[in-house]
Design a protein around this motif. Sequence first.
Motif, PDB file in Angstrom:
ATOM      1  N   LEU A   1      11.445 -31.361  28.291  1.00 33.40           N
ATOM      2  CA  LEU A   1      10.217 -32.141  28.398  1.00 33.40           C
ATOM      3  C   LEU A   1       9.118 -31.317  29.058  1.00 33.40           C
ATOM      4  O   LEU A   1       7.948 -31.650  28.971  1.00 33.40           O
ATOM      5  CB  LEU A   1      10.458 -33.415  29.214  1.00 33.40           C
TER       6      LEU A   1
ATOM      7  N   PHE B   1      19.072 -33.912   8.945  1.00 32.06           N
ATOM      8  CA  PHE B   1      19.039 -35.225   9.579  1.00 32.06           C
ATOM      9  C   PHE B   1      17.684 -35.880   9.305  1.00 32.06           C
ATOM     10  O   PHE B   1      16.646 -35.262   9.520  1.00 32.06           O
ATOM     11  CB  PHE B   1      19.259 -35.104  11.083  1.00 32.06           C
TER      12      PHE B   1
ATOM     13  N   ARG C   1      14.320 -37.211   9.441  1.00 31.17           N
ATOM     14  CA  ARG C   1      13.364 -37.142  10.549  1.00 31.17           C
ATOM     15  C   ARG C   1      12.334 -38.255  10.434  1.00 31.17           C
ATOM     16  O   ARG C   1      11.790 -38.501   9.356  1.00 31.17           O
ATOM     17  CB  ARG C   1      12.646 -35.804  10.542  1.00 31.17           C
ATOM     18  N   ILE C   2      12.098 -38.905  11.550  1.00 30.20           N
ATOM     19  CA  ILE C   2      10.984 -39.833  11.607  1.00 30.20           C
ATOM     20  C   ILE C   2      10.109 -39.397  12.757  1.00 30.20           C
ATOM     21  O   ILE C   2      10.586 -38.753  13.689  1.00 30.20           O
ATOM     22  CB  ILE C   2      11.449 -41.293  11.802  1.00 30.20           C
ATOM     23  N   SER C   3       8.835 -39.712  12.679  1.00 33.78           N
ATOM     24  CA  SER C   3       7.984 -39.237  13.763  1.00 33.78           C
ATOM     25  C   SER C   3       7.938 -40.290  14.851  1.00 33.78           C
ATOM     26  O   SER C   3       7.782 -41.474  14.588  1.00 33.78           O
ATOM     27  CB  SER C   3       6.597 -38.908  13.235  1.00 33.78           C
ATOM     28  N   GLY C   4       8.108 -39.840  16.060  1.00 34.41           N
ATOM     29  CA  GLY C   4       8.078 -40.734  17.210  1.00 34.41           C
ATOM     30  C   GLY C   4       6.657 -41.034  17.599  1.00 34.41           C
ATOM     31  O   GLY C   4       5.733 -40.677  16.883  1.00 34.41           O
ATOM     32  N   PRO C   5       6.400 -41.703  18.695  1.00 39.54           N
ATOM     33  CA  PRO C   5       7.443 -42.228  19.562  1.00 39.54           C
ATOM     34  C   PRO C   5       7.973 -43.576  19.093  1.00 39.54           C
ATOM     35  O   PRO C   5       7.276 -44.302  18.389  1.00 39.54           O
ATOM     36  CB  PRO C   5       6.738 -42.385  20.897  1.00 39.54           C
ATOM     37  N   LEU C   6       9.215 -43.867  19.455  1.00 41.45           N
ATOM     38  CA  LEU C   6       9.811 -45.153  19.105  1.00 41.45           C
ATOM     39  C   LEU C   6       9.336 -46.226  20.063  1.00 41.45           C
ATOM     40  O   LEU C   6       9.286 -47.389  19.748  1.00 41.45           O
ATOM     41  CB  LEU C   6      11.329 -45.050  19.179  1.00 41.45           C
ATOM     42  N   TRP C   7       9.046 -45.814  21.265  1.00 40.14           N
ATOM     43  CA  TRP C   7       8.516 -46.758  22.244  1.00 40.14           C
ATOM     44  C   TRP C   7       7.546 -46.001  23.124  1.00 40.14           C
ATOM     45  O   TRP C   7       7.343 -44.797  22.958  1.00 40.14           O
ATOM     46  CB  TRP C   7       9.640 -47.391  23.065  1.00 40.14           C
ATOM     47  N   GLY C   8       6.935 -46.683  24.078  1.00 43.36           N
ATOM     48  CA  GLY C   8       5.911 -46.055  24.900  1.00 43.36           C
ATOM     49  C   GLY C   8       6.468 -44.910  25.700  1.00 43.36           C
ATOM     50  O   GLY C   8       7.597 -44.937  26.161  1.00 43.36           O
ATOM     51  N   LEU C   9       5.695 -43.880  25.830  1.00 43.33           N
ATOM     52  CA  LEU C   9       6.119 -42.747  26.625  1.00 43.33           C
ATOM     53  C   LEU C   9       5.578 -42.918  28.037  1.00 43.33           C
ATOM     54  O   LEU C   9       4.525 -43.519  28.230  1.00 43.33           O
ATOM     55  CB  LEU C   9       5.558 -41.454  26.034  1.00 43.33           C
ATOM     56  N   PRO C  10       6.280 -42.405  29.023  1.00 46.93           N
ATOM     57  CA  PRO C  10       5.709 -42.461  30.371  1.00 46.93           C
ATOM     58  C   PRO C  10       4.377 -41.727  30.403  1.00 46.93           C
ATOM     59  O   PRO C  10       4.144 -40.811  29.628  1.00 46.93           O
ATOM     60  CB  PRO C  10       6.764 -41.765  31.233  1.00 46.93           C
TER      61      PRO C  10
ATOM     62  N   ALA D   1       4.289 -38.019  30.488  1.00 47.40           N
ATOM     63  CA  ALA D   1       5.169 -37.338  29.538  1.00 47.40           C
ATOM     64  C   ALA D   1       4.638 -35.956  29.187  1.00 47.40           C
ATOM     65  O   ALA D   1       5.380 -35.009  29.031  1.00 47.40           O
ATOM     66  CB  ALA D   1       5.329 -38.169  28.279  1.00 47.40           C
TER      67      ALA D   1
ATOM     68  N   ASN E   1       1.649 -34.346  19.448  1.00 46.25           N
ATOM     69  CA  ASN E   1       2.675 -33.380  19.066  1.00 46.25           C
ATOM     70  C   ASN E   1       1.998 -32.252  18.311  1.00 46.25           C
ATOM     71  O   ASN E   1       0.892 -32.401  17.813  1.00 46.25           O
ATOM     72  CB  ASN E   1       3.705 -34.022  18.149  1.00 46.25           C
TER      73      ASN E   1
ATOM     74  N   LEU F   1      10.194 -26.283  16.773  1.00 46.43           N
ATOM     75  CA  LEU F   1       9.492 -27.339  17.495  1.00 46.43           C
ATOM     76  C   LEU F   1       8.695 -28.234  16.561  1.00 46.43           C
ATOM     77  O   LEU F   1       8.584 -29.429  16.779  1.00 46.43           O
ATOM     78  CB  LEU F   1       8.569 -26.718  18.541  1.00 46.43           C
TER      79      LEU F   1
END
Lengths: 336, 659
Positions: free
Chosen positions: B128, B187, B189-198, B201, B321, B532
């Motif tokens: 991170l 695998f 790939r889906i683009s995040g974020p899935l939920w809120g990031l701190p 971050a 990103n 990346l």
Amino acid sequence: MNTARSVRAAAEIPGPADATSASTRPPGLYALGPKPNRVYILPTRYGYAFTLALGAMLLGAINYNNGLAYVLTFLLASVALVSMLHANRNLAGLKLGVSAPKPAFAGSTARFYLSIDNRGQAARYALNVRYRYDPDASDKLDGVHHTDLAADAVAREVIEAPAIRRGFQPLGDLVFSTRFPFGLFRAWCPLKIGAECLVYPRPEGRQALPARAAAGTRENGLRGDGRDDFAGFRDYVPGDSPRQIHWKAVAREQGLPVKLFSGANAGELLLRFEDVNSTRTEARLSQLCRWVLDADGAGFRYALSLPGAEIPPGDGEVHRHACLKALALFSSGARS
Amino acid sequence: MTSAELETRGWHLSFERMVWLSLSLLLVLVPHAPRMPAWISVLFLVLAGWRLYAVKTGKPLPHRYIMGAVVLATLAGVYLSYGTLTGRDAGVAMLAVLAGMKIAESRVLRDAYVVVFLGFFLVVTNFLYSESIPTGLYMLVVVAVLIGSLVAISTEPSALVPQRQLRLAAVILLQAVPVMLVAFLLFPRISGPLWGLPKDAFSARSGLSNTMTPGDISGLSLSDEVAFRVRFDGEIPDNRELYWRGPVLWKTDGRTWTAGESFRRSKPIDFARRGSPVDYVITIEPHQRRWLFALELPATIPRMATMSAEFELRSVKRVRNRMRYRVRSYTDYQIPWISRGELTEGLELAAGTHPRARELALKWRRELAHPRAIVEHALEYFRDQPFVYTLTPPLLTRDNVDEFLFETRQGFCENFASAFTVLMRAAGVPARVVTGYQGGELNELGNFLTVRQRDAHAWSEVWLGEVEGWVRVDPTGAVAPARIESGMEAAIPRTLGPGALNLQPSEPVRRAWRSLRHSLEALNNAWNEWVLGYGPERQRRLLNQFGIDATDFTRLAVWLIFCVLALLAGTSLLLSRRPRTRDPAIRAYRKFQNKLARAGLERAQGEGPLDFAKRVIRTRPDLALQVSRITDMYVSIRYAREGGDARILNRAVAAFGIQ
């Protein structure tokens, strides 16, 4: 049923068992991996926990769009999968030889000799050999051996189980298993092992040996007076009569020598089931066992008479084994 | 009792295992240490050290009330240090503290596994903060040590000494690489974020903002951080044409320039173009804003982006990103139209500012008729007067345009652009400030251009009437042409070593340094593109080349499983190979056996070499001489006291042939 068992007897692998083992159950060779001894493999609970941890990492990787987190997650997952192959390889291809065990007396220890053959193959680590002390016991009295095996090596393992009851005592199923290399998977291979150890009755009872018949006469013989010709010493073996132990030598700390007498002019003994002063079959068999050992130790010629089985007079190792085996396999059902 | 419990009965946390666990956690925490308050590192060392000592001396664990109190105290400590217990930084601190605690109270096998799994999580937390190649390599080592710990804690008993445990871990890591690569590429790939990031971050990264105050861009110019990389389809345009357009600024309060509100459209705006188009792909580093940069002047709009009337590109979402987009630009262009609003806005100046500049501009306006003449005159003014282009201009405290134009005369591009635009507006020529980047470093190895933060630049655009339209004027170029023609480095030479000594590296050293930096840059670019920046878009394009539709997740999953199984089967074959023995005599004898086996004479299980030789000679008397010679040699090397030479045996085996 018991007699049927004793028919099959051939020692394919020379083991530590002596000639008497010819009447124990046959030994065998088992190869781990191919049918019917398949190697099974499942994750351990740490394996499941690891999967959960990887799932969390994957979610993190997706959420943060973190390329290296993806790399790490997939790398660890692959490492786990490859470790599964290693766990399988750690067991598969191993050859197990089971040699016929020596008979044991009830109350002593039955010893099964295994040879684990790893010739021509890479080293194996942290093998567990699980066996059951008493296959009939409801509570599992399991024992586990841990061992490593160097490349190209043969390991000998002795599995000791308490000899509990007279008769044939099976080794039961062996389970070879390993959690190598990471403990995330457990590979195991259950083996149905045919080996059985002949268990003689426990030598017990304080009744004195029956009187010896004069040569040729079985009835009203006199009890041996112990004045037969002294023939020498040998080391004590379980079952020897305490009366024959050379106690003076014991006092001088020279081991446990047992006096031997030449039975050249000894009379014959008839050891009869009915002569034992007990109504319980097992107690009678134990007493007979004691008598056989005493008579053998004293170098007498003796015959054994059981309901449904007669063993003619004789002496020596083979005769002793025949008598003890008859006692071990005696079943009240066989009485007719 | 389950099988696992039975088989792990008697497990204990030996000193050696404790060393494995503490060492692997220590390694994973080292990169975190400078980012955490010192007391956390100290606490971890104390806990691990104490536990090692306790295991060595057989001291019992402290009472669990004491451990509980320590846990509460450290949680309070984390809260006091960070003001929160959530978020990235505090979360990592909590994990570090927990790892130390877990080591201190470890006793059973389960604890040991928890420690190792915590270690794997701590590896991820490092990513991170940094995803660089050195971080990746270091963490690979850490992962190998963590896996070595797994071997150490799970193998019982073990003939494996620690070095061999580590080697085994490394070997399995290597064997895992093919499966990892396949999983990484296939695998879904889906683009995040899935939920809120701190909120924390992504730490604040420097970059252009949508305002410009003196000092903003010169502040950036010290940063070597990469802003974006460009890969051109065709030839790379000349350096003086590499103007990467960013925010266009209209409004000024006399000191700070800000962007006005403007209408955003999703269709490209038409403009007059000449010459051939330039096609390129930009990989932009995350900068937490929406700006996308494009070569002047972009004729297409990337997906998920819009374009303003001033030809600024903006991403629909913040650039959180690394992002790749494709643009087509024309470097020879004309923007021949202006709105009425722009016409007035382009002449506005804050009331009561820059009296001396206005005075000068009015003089020019009276003397010169055409706007183009005014522009030329102003550029001449910059050239003739003793203006200096410098990274460290003197501080401007009063009216910063007047002070710069008439007193200090030292400034950075932002001073020049801002003063020039003010002069134009005062002279009645509509003008605006454009910020962005200029130039970029060409990497011959990768044939791409790296644009860094220090390439940040500001210039002006002036309206020269219906015929010429908006024209780019870069006053910095008038003062420091090297800046525009060869880039920042030429304009302001960098020095190696301490500034006081002002060491000027010799030319070969500089060239070597440059080529090294280019190789590293090429490596970094590949790393960024493939490791990346490998997202849904890149996956789709890569797999398309193989005829796989990456948007069909079921199909993708089938492919993934198929490939993984195939690779595992291959690995399994590799593992089941007979090991190469170190003993040359055995190797030679095996070769001999193989030759005989091909002739149908196979050595039986348990058959000794001498018996085997007898049997062979019985069936093939013609081979008797050779077979008995080889067998005798082998037996004497292996079993006789005097031994023999394995090389002679090897030669005999090599010469041995069966007709």
